[in-house]
Scaffold this motif. Structure first.
Motif, PDB file in Angstrom:
ATOM      1  N   ASP A  58       0.815  -1.214   0.000  1.00  0.00           N
ATOM      2  CA  ASP A  58       0.000   0.000   0.000  1.00  0.00           C
ATOM      3  C   ASP A  58       0.856   1.275   0.000  1.00  0.00           C
ATOM      4  O   ASP A  58       0.538   2.243   0.669  1.00  0.00           O
TER       5      ASP A  58
ATOM      6  N   HIS B 202       6.756   1.074   7.975  1.00  0.00           N
ATOM      7  CA  HIS B 202       7.013  -0.050   7.082  1.00  0.00           C
ATOM      8  C   HIS B 202       8.427  -0.161   6.514  1.00  0.00           C
ATOM      9  O   HIS B 202       8.692  -1.128   5.816  1.00  0.00           O
TER      10      HIS B 202
ATOM     11  N   GLU C 270       1.297  -6.587   9.899  1.00  0.00           N
ATOM     12  CA  GLU C 270       0.120  -7.314   9.420  1.00  0.00           C
ATOM     13  C   GLU C 270       0.471  -8.588   8.661  1.00  0.00           C
ATOM     14  O   GLU C 270      -0.058  -8.845   7.573  1.00  0.00           O
TER      15      GLU C 270
ATOM     16  N   ASN D 106      -3.917  -3.131  14.895  1.00  0.00           N
ATOM     17  CA  ASN D 106      -4.385  -2.287  13.789  1.00  0.00           C
ATOM     18  C   ASN D 106      -5.859  -2.614  13.577  1.00  0.00           C
ATOM     19  O   ASN D 106      -6.212  -3.796  13.467  1.00  0.00           O
TER      20      ASN D 106
ATOM     21  N   TYR E  97      -9.608  -1.111  11.611  1.00  0.00           N
ATOM     22  CA  TYR E  97     -10.254  -0.116  10.734  1.00  0.00           C
ATOM     23  C   TYR E  97     -11.777  -0.268  10.763  1.00  0.00           C
ATOM     24  O   TYR E  97     -12.440  -0.010   9.768  1.00  0.00           O
TER      25      TYR E  97
ATOM     26  N   GLU F 220      -2.576   1.296  14.294  1.00  0.00           N
ATOM     27  CA  GLU F 220      -3.119   1.904  13.066  1.00  0.00           C
ATOM     28  C   GLU F 220      -4.631   1.952  13.170  1.00  0.00           C
ATOM     29  O   GLU F 220      -5.266   0.972  13.575  1.00  0.00           O
TER      30      GLU F 220
ATOM     31  N   LYS G 279      -5.594   8.525   3.838  1.00  0.00           N
ATOM     32  CA  LYS G 279      -5.909   8.576   5.271  1.00  0.00           C
ATOM     33  C   LYS G 279      -5.007   9.548   6.036  1.00  0.00           C
ATOM     34  O   LYS G 279      -4.932   9.508   7.267  1.00  0.00           O
TER      35      LYS G 279
END
Ligand code: ADA
Length: 605
Positions: free
Chosen positions: A153, A350, A416, A467, A469, A508, A576
């Motif tokens: 991403d 990352h 992740e 994390n 969402y 996150e 974001k």
């Protein structure tokens, strides 16, 4: 004498858009270099930079690009070691100097160097003494190129995206050093330590033909005033063509030391000097250092013996005008904007970020979490020993560069990944073990997880990461707290494999907010919805004492290359950010600023 020469500036490039150079082998390619340089249409460009911004047709280019430049032989190169140092080339670099293959490096975000003395032209005089060619490859489909085994991403930029330098070093030299300053506090909540020790390990090398009898000095000064806090000297003998190590252990007077924290980033300077038998200084290296103790006790973080909450975010290195090759001034301004939003900690999302970011964190006062790009690895990938080897090498290179930064709060070994699988567990056990061995237990180690209670690796981690969402990709915002509470309840109940209760950090969470899109109904994708989302999450977290902090996703909007992603990446950006890609603030910015101010104020009471 030690000095550096910048090779940044105008270079030339040739992009292999026709895929003519499929299988370049370093030494074998020496024979073709002359032809390549003479026959191709080279175009000017600036270095550091990303290839993808040189020309419209390269905007989505993933492949091989040749770069070339020329430079003058540095003064003193006959009786010094000269290394050619690259701050970062994504992903694979092959390097030729004066037609000879120097070597190659894989890992797009770490620095590397070659000793080039024997390849330099010593007999020519002029700015073009030496010709340098670099092949940069960011193609996909290499099974152990982290993270480029699969789409991620953020953008896989091609380029020599960080500084290139010649480092001219004396034959007898200080090659590395590691500084540690364990602090001990008396029982209770004292803000002054009872003991501070300065531990320093200095590595030395002697590339001359004679043994080196001399001494090593270490000196600690207040960086602001120059006041010498302590200084000591040890005699040393470095055999010819050999290495040596000198260790220092000095007790400091705690009353004379100001501790480092995000609110008060007091810095000192540690200087190492290598002096020969006749008292001549041969080499000197110096580093800005701060004194801090960050630890977890039960469910809470303590910084310098005081409760501490991580008021954080995540940050990518990206900008429409520079791609990944951010100028240091922009990096600094990013941190100023974060400071103004009351952020005291962030994760270099990352991958190892530009070196200056850590310098600025030390100076401005941020705790920093640095991660290797082991990103969303599935069980099959983690079962592959080649991927584990790349991850370990990535860590070693990152640690090598950044181990002495006071801002470092934790290393993160992955993001992740499928940590709910047995392959994930085996991979993480091996990686954590390696990291803890190399780091010697100096920093916290975590992996960033989105697996909640299913994660089989939580017990390995110094604090528990989550994390989530909810309210963006699925479910309702309100669902997120159930996830957190479940994790917390299980951690409190001893009968499980998640390890003891530790702080839980929301590492996150975020929603896309297109800058300029305001809506009465707070529709998804609007600035309003994004702000509401962050407001809800942070305000909920503030109510729970076991939450050690929140790291919003993320600081600025970031270019991605995911046109097919079903849940959408409008404008081919991850939107974001609390600021957009040009760093203009969204509604989210002031929401975070105000909530973090409140959280901090509450903590101070
Ligand atoms: C994940 C991932 C981030 C980003 C985020 C998102 O949590 O770690 O890199 O992709 O999701 O925006 O969906």
């Amino acid at each position: 004498m030690r000095y550096e020469i910048d090779l940044d500036g105008i270079w030339a490039y040739f992009a292999d858009t026709r895929d003519e150079f499929k299988d370049v082998k370093g030494s074998a390619f020496e024979a073709q270099l002359g032809d390549l340089v003479a026959s191709k249409a080279w175009k000017k460009c600036i270095v550091p930079s990303v290839t993808n911004l040189h020309d419209k047709v390269l905007f989505r280019f993933f492949g091989k690009v040749f770069y070339k430049t020329a430079f003058k032989t540095p003064v003193g190169s006959r009786d010094h070691i000269v290394s050619l140092k690259f701050g970062g080339v994504n992903y694979k670099a092959m390097v030729w100097l004066n037609g000879k293959f120097l070597g190659q490096h894989e890992n797009g975000y770490t620095e590397f160097s070659f000793d080039i003395g024997e390849f330099l032209n010593h007999d020519v005089v002029g700015p073009e003494d030496n010709s340098l060619v670099v092949l940069v490859d960011n193609s996909w489909g290499h099974k152990d190129w982290l993270p480029w085994t699969h789409k991620v991403d953020w953008f896989n930029y091609n380029g020599i995206h960080r500084r290139v330098r010649l480092v001219v070093k004396p034959l007898v030299r200080i090659s590395d050093y590691e500084i540690r300053t364990p602090l001990e506090f008396p029982p209770g909540d004292a803000i002054k330590p009872s003991n501070i020790t300065l531990l320093a390990r200095v590595e030395l090398e002697n590339h001359s033909l004679a043994g080196f009898p001399g001494s090593v000095q270490v000196e600690l000064q207040d960086a602001a005033t120059g006041r010498v806090v302590v200084s000591t000297i040890e005699m040393i003998m470095i055999p010819a063509g050999n290495k040596a190590e000198q260790n220092f252990e000095l007790a400091l007077d705690p009353s004379s030391i100001a501790l480092w924290s995000p609110d008060s980033p007091a810095l000192y300077r540690v200087t190492f000097r290598l002096v020969d038998g006749s008292g001549q200084k041969v080499d000197e290296r110096s580093w800005k250092w701060g004194f801090k103790k960050l630890e977890t006790r039960g469910e809470h973080f303590y910084l310098n013996n005081k409760r501490f909450t991580m008021l954080g975010t995540n940050r990518h290195e990206d900008h429409p005008d520079f791609g990944l090759a951010l100028p240091d001034a922009l990096r600094y301004q990013d941190l100023v904007k974060m400071k103004d939003a009351n952020i005291n900690c962030f994760r270099g999302s990352h991958y190892p970020v530009g070196k200056a970011v850590l310098d600025y964190c030390d100076e401005l006062g941020f705790l920093f979490i640095e991660e290797i790009p082991a990103y969303s690895l599935d069980a099959g990938m983690m079962a592959d020993p080649a991927i584990l080897a790349t991850a370990k090498r990535y860590f070693d290179e990152m640690h090598d560069r950044d181990k002495n930064h006071v801002c470092l709060a934790a290393w993160s070994v992955s993001n992740e990944c499928h940590t709910e699988t047995k392959e994930g567990l085996a991979f993480h056990e091996a990686l954590y073990k390696h990291v803890r061995e190399v780091d010697g237990g100096e920093h916290m180690v975590v992996h960033v997880s989105n697996k909640g209670v299913m994660d089989r690796c939580h017990a390995l981690s110094d604090f528990v990461t989550l994390n989530t969402y909810r309210g963006w990709y699925s479910g309702e915002m309100a669902d997120f707290m159930q996830e957190v509470n479940l994790l917390h309840e299980i951690l409190l109940d001893g009968d499980h494999e998640l390890g003891p209760p530790r702080p839980i950090v929301l590492t996150e969470f975020g929603a896309e907010g297109l800058r300029g899109y305001r809506s009465w109904q707070s529709s998804k994708w609007s600035e309003d919805y994004q702000a509401e989302f962050l407001q809800y999450y942070i305000a909920e977290c503030m109510k729970h004492d076991f939450i050690g902090g929140t790291w919003t996703w993320m600081f600025s909007d970031t270019r991605v290359d995911l046109p097919d992603r079903p849940d959408g990446r409008a404008r081919s950006y991850n939107n974001k950010g609390m600021v957009d890609e040009f760093r203009s603030p969204k509604l989210a910015y002031s929401v975070i600023r105000d909530l973090y101010a409140r959280w901090k104020e509450r903590e101070g009471k």
